[in-house]
Design a protein around this motif. Structure first.
Motif, PDB file in Angstrom:
ATOM      1  N   GLY A   1       0.101  -0.409   9.873  1.00  0.00           N
ATOM      2  CA  GLY A   1       0.242   0.951   9.396  1.00  0.00           C
ATOM      3  C   GLY A   1       0.611   1.914  10.494  1.00  0.00           C
TER       4      GLY A   1
ATOM      5  N   VAL B   1      -7.422 -11.440   9.660  1.00  0.00           N
ATOM      6  CA  VAL B   1      -7.016 -10.231   8.958  1.00  0.00           C
ATOM      7  C   VAL B   1      -5.950  -9.553   9.813  1.00  0.00           C
ATOM      8  CG1 VAL B   1      -8.850  -8.805   9.952  1.00  0.00           C
ATOM      9  CG2 VAL B   1      -7.769  -8.094   7.818  1.00  0.00           C
TER      10      VAL B   1
ATOM     11  N   GLU C   1      -4.113   6.254  11.321  1.00  0.00           N
ATOM     12  CA  GLU C   1      -5.285   5.864  10.524  1.00  0.00           C
ATOM     13  C   GLU C   1      -4.909   5.271   9.170  1.00  0.00           C
ATOM     14  OE1 GLU C   1      -8.478   6.022  11.667  1.00  0.00           O
ATOM     15  OE2 GLU C   1      -7.538   6.593  13.571  1.00  0.00           O
ATOM     16  N   ASP C   2      -3.679   5.442   8.736  1.00  0.00           N
ATOM     17  CA  ASP C   2      -3.220   4.958   7.434  1.00  0.00           C
ATOM     18  C   ASP C   2      -2.725   3.526   7.583  1.00  0.00           C
ATOM     19  OD1 ASP C   2      -3.671   7.524   6.302  1.00  0.00           O
ATOM     20  OD2 ASP C   2      -1.775   8.185   7.189  1.00  0.00           O
ATOM     21  N   ARG C   3      -3.471   2.577   6.971  1.00  0.00           N
ATOM     22  CA  ARG C   3      -3.162   1.168   7.215  1.00  0.00           C
ATOM     23  C   ARG C   3      -3.304   0.344   5.939  1.00  0.00           C
ATOM     24  NH1 ARG C   3      -2.691   0.903  12.374  1.00  0.00           N
ATOM     25  NH2 ARG C   3      -3.071  -1.248  12.860  1.00  0.00           N
ATOM     26  N   ALA C   4      -2.616  -0.780   5.935  1.00  0.00           N
ATOM     27  CA  ALA C   4      -2.761  -1.799   4.904  1.00  0.00           C
ATOM     28  C   ALA C   4      -3.337  -3.033   5.591  1.00  0.00           C
ATOM     29  CB  ALA C   4      -1.405  -2.138   4.280  1.00  0.00           C
ATOM     30  N   GLU C   5      -4.273  -3.716   4.938  1.00  0.00           N
ATOM     31  CA  GLU C   5      -4.870  -4.909   5.518  1.00  0.00           C
ATOM     32  C   GLU C   5      -4.752  -6.073   4.546  1.00  0.00           C
ATOM     33  OE1 GLU C   5      -8.918  -4.176   6.608  1.00  0.00           O
ATOM     34  OE2 GLU C   5      -8.348  -3.133   8.432  1.00  0.00           O
TER      35      GLU C   5
ATOM     36  N   GLU D   1      -5.926 -10.418   4.375  1.00  0.00           N
ATOM     37  CA  GLU D   1      -6.609 -11.564   4.964  1.00  0.00           C
ATOM     38  C   GLU D   1      -5.851 -12.836   4.630  1.00  0.00           C
ATOM     39  OE1 GLU D   1     -10.687 -11.791   3.754  1.00  0.00           O
ATOM     40  OE2 GLU D   1     -11.036  -9.674   4.157  1.00  0.00           O
TER      41      GLU D   1
ATOM     42  N   SER E   1      -3.828  -5.974  10.140  1.00  0.00           N
ATOM     43  CA  SER E   1      -3.834  -4.566   9.763  1.00  0.00           C
ATOM     44  C   SER E   1      -2.504  -3.961  10.225  1.00  0.00           C
ATOM     45  CB  SER E   1      -5.016  -3.879  10.439  1.00  0.00           C
ATOM     46  OG  SER E   1      -4.956  -2.494  10.246  1.00  0.00           O
TER      47      SER E   1
ATOM     48  N   ASP F   1      -1.986  -7.392  19.175  1.00  0.00           N
ATOM     49  CA  ASP F   1      -0.821  -6.914  18.437  1.00  0.00           C
ATOM     50  C   ASP F   1       0.420  -7.650  18.950  1.00  0.00           C
ATOM     51  OD1 ASP F   1      -0.837  -5.639  20.875  1.00  0.00           O
ATOM     52  OD2 ASP F   1      -0.193  -3.719  20.090  1.00  0.00           O
TER      53      ASP F   1
ATOM     54  N   GLU G   1       0.843  -1.194   0.000  1.00  0.00           N
ATOM     55  CA  GLU G   1       0.000   0.000   0.000  1.00  0.00           C
ATOM     56  C   GLU G   1       0.873   1.237   0.000  1.00  0.00           C
ATOM     57  OE1 GLU G   1      -3.414   0.614   0.157  1.00  0.00           O
ATOM     58  OE2 GLU G   1      -3.854  -1.522  -0.046  1.00  0.00           O
TER      59      GLU G   1
ATOM     60  N   ASN H   1      -2.220  -5.219  14.083  1.00  0.00           N
ATOM     61  CA  ASN H   1      -3.339  -5.823  14.780  1.00  0.00           C
ATOM     62  C   ASN H   1      -3.821  -7.043  14.004  1.00  0.00           C
ATOM     63  OD1 ASN H   1      -6.213  -6.353  15.523  1.00  0.00           O
ATOM     64  ND2 ASN H   1      -5.780  -4.698  16.941  1.00  0.00           N
TER      65      ASN H   1
END
Length: 135
Positions: A122, A118, A125-129, A131, A120, A94, A40, A82
């Motif tokens: 980052g 999943v 608030e800016d994150r890549a997820e 699954e 997460s 985490d 991302e 997370n």
């Protein structure tokens, strides 16, 4: 006695034929190929996340962050991570991250349950997820 030896030999031959024909690559998780991955572009740089589901609920997480030239502050920050189950409505957790080198982190963990997860990763608030399935 002879009958018992005959039965034992037959069972041993059956087990040997079954185990001998298994390809080791089919029985051991490939530790060099990610189970799931995502890249991302975040406001401060690019984050790459690889998840390796190793079997028996063991997971290795690898994170690389390449900050933009003007985002010096983010380069030194540890990313937030997370893990959460997809089907469960409970808080995730985490894992502790190990700093491998500048901008590269790794975590080895055992998930509490098999299933769809999943992760997460980052900063704020800016994150890549991504699954993945853990068995």
């Amino acid at each position: 006695m002879t009958l018992a030896l005959g039965v034992f030999a037959l069972v041993a031959a059956f087990i040997w034929a079954t185990v001998g024909t298994l390809d080791p690559r089919d029985t051991v998780a490939d530790r060099d190929v990610p189970t799931a991955e995502v890249s991302e572009v975040l406001p401060d740089g690019r984050i790459d996340v690889q998840v390796y589901a190793l079997g028996n609920r063991d997971v290795r997480l690898e994170i690389q962050f390449a900050p933009d030239a003007d985002a010096i502050e983010s380069a030194a920050m540890r990313p937030d991570v997370n893990f959460a189950m997809m089907e469960m409505h409970m808080d995730g957790f985490d894992p502790p991250l190990q700093l491998v080198e500048a901008g590269v982190w790794r975590a080895n963990l055992k998930l509490p349950m098999a299933g769809r997860w999943v992760v997460s990763v980052g900063f704020g608030e800016d994150r890549a997820e991504v699954e993945f399935d853990a068995e």
